[in-house]
Design a protein around this motif. Structure first.
Motif, PDB file in Angstrom:
ATOM      1  N   GLU A  27       0.834  -1.197   0.000  1.00  0.00           N
ATOM      2  CA  GLU A  27       0.000   0.000   0.000  1.00  0.00           C
ATOM      3  C   GLU A  27       0.873   1.253   0.000  1.00  0.00           C
ATOM      4  O   GLU A  27       0.578   2.233  -0.692  1.00  0.00           O
ATOM      5  CB  GLU A  27      -0.922  -0.017   1.220  1.00  0.00           C
ATOM      6  CG  GLU A  27      -1.878   1.161   1.286  1.00  0.00           C
ATOM      7  CD  GLU A  27      -2.888   1.143   0.172  1.00  0.00           C
ATOM      8  OE1 GLU A  27      -3.332   2.225  -0.236  1.00  0.00           O
ATOM      9  OE2 GLU A  27      -3.224   0.037  -0.301  1.00  0.00           O
ATOM     10  N   THR A  28       1.967   1.234   0.777  1.00  0.00           N
ATOM     11  CA  THR A  28       2.877   2.377   0.801  1.00  0.00           C
ATOM     12  C   THR A  28       3.563   2.554  -0.554  1.00  0.00           C
ATOM     13  O   THR A  28       3.712   3.677  -1.046  1.00  0.00           O
ATOM     14  CB  THR A  28       3.935   2.178   1.893  1.00  0.00           C
ATOM     15  OG1 THR A  28       3.277   1.973   3.149  1.00  0.00           O
ATOM     16  CG2 THR A  28       4.847   3.388   1.987  1.00  0.00           C
ATOM     17  N   VAL A  29       3.957   1.438  -1.157  1.00  0.00           N
ATOM     18  CA  VAL A  29       4.593   1.509  -2.481  1.00  0.00           C
ATOM     19  C   VAL A  29       3.616   2.075  -3.499  1.00  0.00           C
ATOM     20  O   VAL A  29       3.971   2.917  -4.336  1.00  0.00           O
ATOM     21  CB  VAL A  29       5.085   0.115  -2.904  1.00  0.00           C
ATOM     22  CG1 VAL A  29       5.669   0.161  -4.315  1.00  0.00           C
ATOM     23  CG2 VAL A  29       6.121  -0.402  -1.906  1.00  0.00           C
ATOM     24  N   LEU A  33       4.052   5.401  -5.766  1.00  0.00           N
ATOM     25  CA  LEU A  33       3.954   5.354  -7.225  1.00  0.00           C
ATOM     26  C   LEU A  33       2.862   6.287  -7.727  1.00  0.00           C
ATOM     27  O   LEU A  33       3.009   6.922  -8.779  1.00  0.00           O
ATOM     28  CB  LEU A  33       3.685   3.915  -7.677  1.00  0.00           C
ATOM     29  CG  LEU A  33       4.839   2.916  -7.481  1.00  0.00           C
ATOM     30  CD1 LEU A  33       4.403   1.520  -7.906  1.00  0.00           C
ATOM     31  CD2 LEU A  33       6.069   3.358  -8.281  1.00  0.00           C
ATOM     32  N   SER A  34       1.745   6.372  -6.974  1.00  0.00           N
ATOM     33  CA  SER A  34       0.678   7.300  -7.369  1.00  0.00           C
ATOM     34  C   SER A  34       1.165   8.730  -7.340  1.00  0.00           C
ATOM     35  O   SER A  34       0.786   9.547  -8.189  1.00  0.00           O
ATOM     36  CB  SER A  34      -0.528   7.126  -6.439  1.00  0.00           C
ATOM     37  OG  SER A  34      -1.057   5.821  -6.517  1.00  0.00           O
ATOM     38  N   VAL A  37       3.104   9.241 -10.458  1.00  0.00           N
ATOM     39  CA  VAL A  37       2.278   9.229 -11.672  1.00  0.00           C
ATOM     40  C   VAL A  37       1.378  10.458 -11.747  1.00  0.00           C
ATOM     41  O   VAL A  37       0.859  10.786 -12.822  1.00  0.00           O
ATOM     42  CB  VAL A  37       1.426   7.931 -11.702  1.00  0.00           C
ATOM     43  CG1 VAL A  37       0.436   7.930 -12.853  1.00  0.00           C
ATOM     44  CG2 VAL A  37       2.348   6.721 -11.826  1.00  0.00           C
ATOM     45  N   ALA A  38       1.184  11.165 -10.629  1.00  0.00           N
ATOM     46  CA  ALA A  38       0.272  12.311 -10.613  1.00  0.00           C
ATOM     47  C   ALA A  38       0.581  13.340 -11.704  1.00  0.00           C
ATOM     48  O   ALA A  38      -0.335  13.798 -12.392  1.00  0.00           O
ATOM     49  CB  ALA A  38       0.277  12.965  -9.232  1.00  0.00           C
ATOM     50  N   PRO A  39       1.851  13.747 -11.910  1.00  0.00           N
ATOM     51  CA  PRO A  39       2.113  14.711 -13.012  1.00  0.00           C
ATOM     52  C   PRO A  39       1.696  14.176 -14.376  1.00  0.00           C
ATOM     53  O   PRO A  39       1.222  14.941 -15.222  1.00  0.00           O
ATOM     54  CB  PRO A  39       3.629  14.930 -12.920  1.00  0.00           C
ATOM     55  CG  PRO A  39       3.996  14.589 -11.513  1.00  0.00           C
ATOM     56  CD  PRO A  39       3.076  13.473 -11.127  1.00  0.00           C
ATOM     57  N   TYR A 158      -0.663  13.579  -3.616  1.00  0.00           N
ATOM     58  CA  TYR A 158      -1.317  14.552  -4.485  1.00  0.00           C
ATOM     59  C   TYR A 158      -2.609  14.041  -5.115  1.00  0.00           C
ATOM     60  O   TYR A 158      -3.244  14.781  -5.862  1.00  0.00           O
ATOM     61  CB  TYR A 158      -0.366  14.982  -5.608  1.00  0.00           C
ATOM     62  CG  TYR A 158       0.906  15.619  -5.098  1.00  0.00           C
ATOM     63  CD1 TYR A 158       0.923  16.939  -4.672  1.00  0.00           C
ATOM     64  CD2 TYR A 158       2.083  14.885  -5.027  1.00  0.00           C
ATOM     65  CE1 TYR A 158       2.075  17.528  -4.199  1.00  0.00           C
ATOM     66  CE2 TYR A 158       3.249  15.463  -4.550  1.00  0.00           C
ATOM     67  CZ  TYR A 158       3.239  16.788  -4.135  1.00  0.00           C
ATOM     68  OH  TYR A 158       4.399  17.354  -3.661  1.00  0.00           O
ATOM     69  N   SER A 159      -2.995  12.817  -4.871  1.00  0.00           N
ATOM     70  CA  SER A 159      -4.214  12.280  -5.457  1.00  0.00           C
ATOM     71  C   SER A 159      -4.805  11.215  -4.537  1.00  0.00           C
ATOM     72  O   SER A 159      -4.148  10.757  -3.596  1.00  0.00           O
ATOM     73  CB  SER A 159      -3.936  11.673  -6.846  1.00  0.00           C
ATOM     74  OG  SER A 159      -3.029  10.581  -6.742  1.00  0.00           O
ATOM     75  N   SER A 160      -6.049  10.843  -4.822  1.00  0.00           N
ATOM     76  CA  SER A 160      -6.744   9.843  -4.003  1.00  0.00           C
ATOM     77  C   SER A 160      -7.625   8.992  -4.902  1.00  0.00           C
ATOM     78  O   SER A 160      -8.111   9.450  -5.943  1.00  0.00           O
ATOM     79  CB  SER A 160      -7.604  10.516  -2.930  1.00  0.00           C
ATOM     80  OG  SER A 160      -6.824  11.325  -2.085  1.00  0.00           O
ATOM     81  N   ARG A 161      -7.829   7.746  -4.482  1.00  0.00           N
ATOM     82  CA  ARG A 161      -8.718   6.831  -5.193  1.00  0.00           C
ATOM     83  C   ARG A 161     -10.049   6.790  -4.473  1.00  0.00           C
ATOM     84  O   ARG A 161     -10.107   6.703  -3.239  1.00  0.00           O
ATOM     85  CB  ARG A 161      -8.114   5.432  -5.276  1.00  0.00           C
ATOM     86  CG  ARG A 161      -6.870   5.354  -6.146  1.00  0.00           C
ATOM     87  CD  ARG A 161      -6.256   3.962  -6.117  1.00  0.00           C
ATOM     88  NE  ARG A 161      -7.153   2.971  -6.645  1.00  0.00           N
ATOM     89  CZ  ARG A 161      -7.270   2.685  -7.940  1.00  0.00           C
ATOM     90  NH1 ARG A 161      -6.558   3.353  -8.834  1.00  0.00           N
ATOM     91  NH2 ARG A 161      -8.093   1.739  -8.359  1.00  0.00           N
TER      92      ARG A 161
END
Length: 301
Positions: A27-29, A33-34, A37-39, A158-161
């Protein structure tokens, strides 16, 4: 040589899926990674934003004039309602003082925008542009202008699911706005599909009834619209009716959302909280239902 590369990539992918399924440290990884990938997600959404801006700039004047006229009519209608609401609000305050009832405060929120949708046809999830740096947390309610959209299941910087209410693994306690009957609403895995579970055949629930959050699980504040009943089927000899509903949120069209920050629910012995006068057994059961839904969604990810 290309065949060996394909085989190595396939083995590596299977190994990563196994590790992600069995170990929680991934989950931390995934969150890191998210963040990386945000940019890329922002760059991918940039052409769409540019096209929307261009379409707005190139709109015909007649369209803008018609929209302006329609908005003026809405302003007049809302102004009339506000005038009436001022009287009702004052009356509500007097009644609360008479009953010594606690004052309900506005729930703070922040806005968010859609970044991407999950391409998997068997899941209903999306990514929004708010993350840990904005105070977003797992389990946070997500709304649009019409009603409840879902809840946050994973957060990066910077993002959320967000897990949508239509996902088959999502469930939440609701009540019928017309009479207060409480049930559990579960996603059916379709874009416009929700099932009301374990409805007695004799229950007073009808087509068109508005279903709102009950606040039982301590995760969603009470009173927010979730769905509207579109079908009630009574099977002869069956103890439960089959009830289907459509979400009131515009899940396929909304791009802007609200992330609510509900207050911490108080204990059943306390006063003033929105869990105050509820049966402790019912609260625990509803909390377990919502918690299992989020846990299963996180396990699938």
């Amino acid at each position: 040589m290309p065949g060996y590369r394909m085989l190595v990539c396939a083995i590596l992918a299977i190994a990563l899926m196994f590790v992600d399924l069995r170990f929680t440290r991934m989950e931390t990884v995934r969150a890191q990674l998210s963040t990386l990938v945000a940019p890329v997600q922002w760059v991918v959404s940039l052409p769409s934003d540019v096209l929307n801006w261009g379409a707005l700039v190139l709109s015909e004047q007649s369209t803008l004039v018609e929209e302006n006229r329609r908005l003026r009519e809405q302003i007049l209608t809302l102004s009339h309602r506000v005038q009436r609401m001022a009287s009702l609000t004052a009356e509500n305050v007097r009644l609360r003082e008479l009953l010594s009832a606690s004052q309900e405060h506005d729930i703070p929120f922040i806005t968010a925008e859609l970044l991407s949708l999950d391409p998997d046809p068997f899941t209903h999830r999306m990514v929004i542009d708010r993350g840990r740096r904005d105070g977003v947390f797992v389990g946070q309610p997500v709304m649009d202008a019409a009603g409840l959209v879902g809840q946050v299941t994973a957060v990066s910087a910077y993002s959320s699911r967000v897990l949508l209410v239509t996902d088959a693994s999502h469930a939440l306690p609701i009540q019928v706005n017309r009479n207060g009957l409480r049930f559990v609403l579960q996603g059916a895995g379709r874009d416009q599909g929700l099932n009301v579970l374990h409805v007695p055949d004799t229950a007073d629930i009808r087509e068109g009834d508005l279903l709102v959050t009950s606040g039982l699980a301590g995760r969603f504040p009470p009173g927010y619209p979730v769905a509207r009943v579109n079908e009630v089927v009574h099977d002869p000899g069956e103890p439960f009716a089959r009830v289907e509903a459509d979400p009131v949120a515009k899940l396929q069209r909304s791009r802007h959302f609200l992330l609510l920050f509900p207050p911490e629910p108080r204990s059943p012995e306390g006063r003033g909280g929105w869990v105050a006068s509820l049966d402790p057994a019912a609260v625990e059961m509803a909390r377990r239902v919502a918690g299992d839904a989020v846990a299963s969604a996180e396990g699938e990810e």
